[in-house]
Scaffold this motif. Structure first.
Motif, PDB file in Angstrom:
ATOM      1  N   ALA A  61       0.837  -1.206   0.000  1.00 18.59           N
ATOM      2  CA  ALA A  61       0.000   0.000   0.000  1.00 18.59           C
ATOM      3  C   ALA A  61       0.871   1.256   0.000  1.00 18.59           C
ATOM      4  O   ALA A  61       0.645   2.191  -0.768  1.00 18.59           O
ATOM      5  CB  ALA A  61      -0.923  -0.004   1.210  1.00 18.59           C
ATOM      6  N   LYS A  77      -7.590  12.131  -1.982  1.00 15.93           N
ATOM      7  CA  LYS A  77      -8.612  11.329  -2.649  1.00 15.93           C
ATOM      8  C   LYS A  77      -8.038  10.587  -3.843  1.00 15.93           C
ATOM      9  O   LYS A  77      -8.371   9.408  -4.080  1.00 15.93           O
ATOM     10  CB  LYS A  77      -9.767  12.226  -3.109  1.00 15.93           C
ATOM     11  CG  LYS A  77     -10.872  11.476  -3.837  1.00 15.93           C
ATOM     12  CD  LYS A  77     -11.957  12.411  -4.332  1.00 15.93           C
ATOM     13  CE  LYS A  77     -13.023  11.660  -5.119  1.00 15.93           C
ATOM     14  NZ  LYS A  77     -14.087  12.575  -5.635  1.00 15.93           N
ATOM     15  N   ARG A  80      -6.021   7.634  -2.568  1.00 16.27           N
ATOM     16  CA  ARG A  80      -6.920   6.582  -2.070  1.00 16.27           C
ATOM     17  C   ARG A  80      -7.549   5.821  -3.236  1.00 16.27           C
ATOM     18  O   ARG A  80      -7.630   4.588  -3.218  1.00 16.27           O
ATOM     19  CB  ARG A  80      -8.004   7.192  -1.189  1.00 16.27           C
ATOM     20  CG  ARG A  80      -8.972   6.149  -0.621  1.00 16.27           C
ATOM     21  CD  ARG A  80     -10.032   6.770   0.251  1.00 16.27           C
ATOM     22  NE  ARG A  80      -9.509   7.139   1.555  1.00 16.27           N
ATOM     23  CZ  ARG A  80      -9.264   8.366   1.940  1.00 16.27           C
ATOM     24  NH1 ARG A  80      -9.479   9.383   1.103  1.00 16.27           N
ATOM     25  NH2 ARG A  80      -8.788   8.633   3.141  1.00 16.27           N
ATOM     26  N   THR A  81      -7.984   6.560  -4.256  1.00 14.62           N
ATOM     27  CA  THR A  81      -8.592   5.928  -5.430  1.00 14.62           C
ATOM     28  C   THR A  81      -7.593   5.008  -6.126  1.00 14.62           C
ATOM     29  O   THR A  81      -7.945   3.903  -6.556  1.00 14.62           O
ATOM     30  CB  THR A  81      -9.090   7.000  -6.420  1.00 14.62           C
ATOM     31  OG1 THR A  81     -10.086   7.798  -5.775  1.00 14.62           O
ATOM     32  CG2 THR A  81      -9.688   6.359  -7.670  1.00 14.62           C
ATOM     33  N   ARG A  84      -7.190   1.762  -4.239  1.00 16.34           N
ATOM     34  CA  ARG A  84      -8.349   0.893  -4.434  1.00 16.34           C
ATOM     35  C   ARG A  84      -8.332   0.249  -5.811  1.00 16.34           C
ATOM     36  O   ARG A  84      -8.700  -0.914  -5.975  1.00 16.34           O
ATOM     37  CB  ARG A  84      -9.635   1.697  -4.240  1.00 16.34           C
ATOM     38  CG  ARG A  84      -9.913   2.026  -2.774  1.00 16.34           C
ATOM     39  CD  ARG A  84     -11.082   2.975  -2.610  1.00 16.34           C
ATOM     40  NE  ARG A  84     -11.377   3.201  -1.191  1.00 16.34           N
ATOM     41  CZ  ARG A  84     -12.181   4.162  -0.741  1.00 16.34           C
ATOM     42  NH1 ARG A  84     -12.759   4.999  -1.599  1.00 16.34           N
ATOM     43  NH2 ARG A  84     -12.396   4.296   0.557  1.00 16.34           N
ATOM     44  N   GLU A  87      -6.432  -2.715  -5.911  1.00 16.58           N
ATOM     45  CA  GLU A  87      -7.026  -3.769  -5.083  1.00 16.58           C
ATOM     46  C   GLU A  87      -6.270  -3.981  -3.773  1.00 16.58           C
ATOM     47  O   GLU A  87      -6.158  -5.097  -3.268  1.00 16.58           O
ATOM     48  CB  GLU A  87      -7.131  -5.086  -5.866  1.00 16.58           C
ATOM     49  CG  GLU A  87      -8.012  -4.961  -7.106  1.00 16.58           C
ATOM     50  CD  GLU A  87      -8.169  -6.269  -7.865  1.00 16.58           C
ATOM     51  OE1 GLU A  87      -7.437  -7.240  -7.550  1.00 16.58           O
ATOM     52  OE2 GLU A  87      -9.030  -6.340  -8.753  1.00 16.58           O
ATOM     53  N   PRO A  89      -6.245  -3.989   0.044  1.00 17.86           N
ATOM     54  CA  PRO A  89      -7.310  -4.143   1.045  1.00 17.86           C
ATOM     55  C   PRO A  89      -7.545  -2.847   1.814  1.00 17.86           C
ATOM     56  O   PRO A  89      -6.594  -2.135   2.170  1.00 17.86           O
ATOM     57  CB  PRO A  89      -6.780  -5.252   1.964  1.00 17.86           C
ATOM     58  CG  PRO A  89      -5.856  -6.046   1.089  1.00 17.86           C
ATOM     59  CD  PRO A  89      -5.202  -5.034   0.188  1.00 17.86           C
ATOM     60  N   GLU A  90      -8.805  -2.515   2.076  1.00 19.52           N
ATOM     61  CA  GLU A  90      -9.158  -1.263   2.740  1.00 19.52           C
ATOM     62  C   GLU A  90      -8.451  -1.100   4.083  1.00 19.52           C
ATOM     63  O   GLU A  90      -8.113   0.008   4.476  1.00 19.52           O
ATOM     64  CB  GLU A  90     -10.673  -1.201   2.944  1.00 19.52           C
ATOM     65  CG  GLU A  90     -11.472  -0.946   1.676  1.00 19.52           C
ATOM     66  CD  GLU A  90     -11.299   0.464   1.141  1.00 19.52           C
ATOM     67  OE1 GLU A  90     -11.060   1.389   1.958  1.00 19.52           O
ATOM     68  OE2 GLU A  90     -11.410   0.648  -0.079  1.00 19.52           O
ATOM     69  N   ALA A  91      -8.237  -2.196   4.770  1.00 20.97           N
ATOM     70  CA  ALA A  91      -7.623  -2.118   6.097  1.00 20.97           C
ATOM     71  C   ALA A  91      -6.217  -1.538   6.063  1.00 20.97           C
ATOM     72  O   ALA A  91      -5.718  -1.035   7.086  1.00 20.97           O
ATOM     73  CB  ALA A  91      -7.587  -3.517   6.724  1.00 20.97           C
ATOM     74  N   TYR A  92      -5.568  -1.566   4.902  1.00 17.95           N
ATOM     75  CA  TYR A  92      -4.184  -1.092   4.802  1.00 17.95           C
ATOM     76  C   TYR A  92      -4.080   0.282   4.124  1.00 17.95           C
ATOM     77  O   TYR A  92      -3.001   0.862   4.092  1.00 17.95           O
ATOM     78  CB  TYR A  92      -3.340  -2.114   4.037  1.00 17.95           C
ATOM     79  CG  TYR A  92      -3.325  -3.466   4.705  1.00 17.95           C
ATOM     80  CD1 TYR A  92      -2.516  -3.697   5.801  1.00 17.95           C
ATOM     81  CD2 TYR A  92      -4.153  -4.484   4.267  1.00 17.95           C
ATOM     82  CE1 TYR A  92      -2.518  -4.935   6.446  1.00 17.95           C
ATOM     83  CE2 TYR A  92      -4.171  -5.726   4.902  1.00 17.95           C
ATOM     84  CZ  TYR A  92      -3.357  -5.936   5.987  1.00 17.95           C
ATOM     85  OH  TYR A  92      -3.368  -7.155   6.624  1.00 17.95           O
ATOM     86  N   ILE A  93      -5.184   0.782   3.604  1.00 11.95           N
ATOM     87  CA  ILE A  93      -5.149   2.067   2.887  1.00 11.95           C
ATOM     88  C   ILE A  93      -5.000   3.238   3.850  1.00 11.95           C
ATOM     89  O   ILE A  93      -4.134   4.099   3.678  1.00 11.95           O
ATOM     90  CB  ILE A  93      -6.400   2.227   2.004  1.00 11.95           C
ATOM     91  CG1 ILE A  93      -6.350   1.219   0.846  1.00 11.95           C
ATOM     92  CG2 ILE A  93      -6.500   3.659   1.476  1.00 11.95           C
ATOM     93  CD1 ILE A  93      -7.554   1.267  -0.080  1.00 11.95           C
ATOM     94  N   GLU A  94      -5.837   3.276   4.884  1.00 14.04           N
ATOM     95  CA  GLU A  94      -5.787   4.412   5.809  1.00 14.04           C
ATOM     96  C   GLU A  94      -4.452   4.508   6.543  1.00 14.04           C
ATOM     97  O   GLU A  94      -3.886   5.609   6.660  1.00 14.04           O
ATOM     98  CB  GLU A  94      -6.939   4.343   6.806  1.00 14.04           C
ATOM     99  CG  GLU A  94      -7.025   5.548   7.735  1.00 14.04           C
ATOM    100  CD  GLU A  94      -7.072   6.885   7.002  1.00 14.04           C
ATOM    101  OE1 GLU A  94      -6.431   7.843   7.470  1.00 14.04           O
ATOM    102  OE2 GLU A  94      -7.745   6.973   5.952  1.00 14.04           O
TER     103      GLU A  94
END
Length: 267
Positions: A61, A77, A80-81, A84, A87, A89-94
């Motif tokens: 990420a 933004k 972040r896009t 995503r 692909e 995982p959302e848990a590692y983006i923030e």
């Protein structure tokens, strides 16, 4: 489960393929390989596998975002896009975004200020359009308003004047009134406020000379004459042409001059 082989990827020397019990299992980055001390013969428990996956995803990420940012400033933004789309995982983006914020690799205010300066200098866009574009890129209202401080009113007027003069030069084949209307509409579409546009029209010359206005009228008149002559003739034709030219902003006196010329030429 046992790591039976570790090989360097052919296309990326900083990534390794891990083989477990003789079969390919998963890739890891060099950083993760070193951090977790992965080596041939190591026994892997389910907990260890989960740890590897977590470390690998977090690293991927972060490095994906850094690589994306290496090509230029991005809004939060946009980053972040991008993650995503890859692909992640959302848990590692923030966590990756927070790390980038802490390192000042992403900062929406810095991005917004830079974007504003670029758009006002290269594209001569007005502040309303720039604000709309920054909103689409995920910036909040207070950040946008602060970023627009980079665009002082004197520069707005300078840009709007340059655009107006350029647009008016292209209006040689229409009436002064229509040319002015098109120029005003263009400035509105470029994102300039009414106050700036009003100042522009107090400084630019929108009125053509009588000769130039008549030349433009002849162009529009001939077009209308050909168009309406397919269905009308005589007085009916003249009235249709007259009405068309009046709607396009030409003065009655010049319209009369044109009609007289046409009638003389037709005799």
């Amino acid at each position: 489960m046992e790591i039976t082989k570790i090989t360097v990827q052919k296309k990326r020397k900083d990534r390794f393929n891990i083989f477990v019990d003789g079969a390919y299992a998963f890739p890891v980055s060099e950083a993760v390989l070193i951090k977790l001390g992965l080596n041939k013969g190591m026994q892997l428990t389910p907990e260890r596998m989960e740890e590897i996956e977590s470390e690998n995803s977090a690293y991927l990420a972060y490095t994906t975002a850094v690589d994306y940012l290496s090509y230029g400033l991005r809004s939060e933004k946009e980053v972040r896009t991008k993650l995503r789309e890859q692909e992640i995982p959302e848990a590692y983006i923030e966590p990756a975004l927070q790390r980038l914020r802490d390192q000042k690799y992403i900062d929406d205010l810095i991005y917004g200020e830079s974007y504003t300066r670029t758009m006002m200098t290269i594209n001569r866009k007005g502040p309303r359009v720039i604000a709309q574009e920054l909103k689409q890129k995920g910036l909040d209202e207070p950040t946008i308003m602060t970023a627009l401080d980079q665009y002082p009113e004197n520069v707005q007027l300078e840009n709007a004047l340059a655009l107006a003069e350029k647009t008016l030069r292209k209006q040689s084949r229409v009436s002064s009134r229509e040319g002015g209307q098109k120029t005003r509409l263009y400035l509105q579409q470029k994102g300039f406020d009414k106050e700036i546009i009003q100042q522009v029209f107090e400084e630019v010359e929108t009125e053509k000379s009588t000769e130039d206005e008549l030349d433009a009228l002849r162009v529009q008149g001939d077009k209308a004459w050909i168009r309406y002559a397919r269905k009308a003739e005589g007085r009916a034709l003249i009235q249709k042409v007259r009405a068309s030219l009046y709607q396009k902003g030409f003065a009655n006196e010049l319209i009369n001059t044109y009609i007289e010329e046409k009638e003389l030429n037709d005799e």
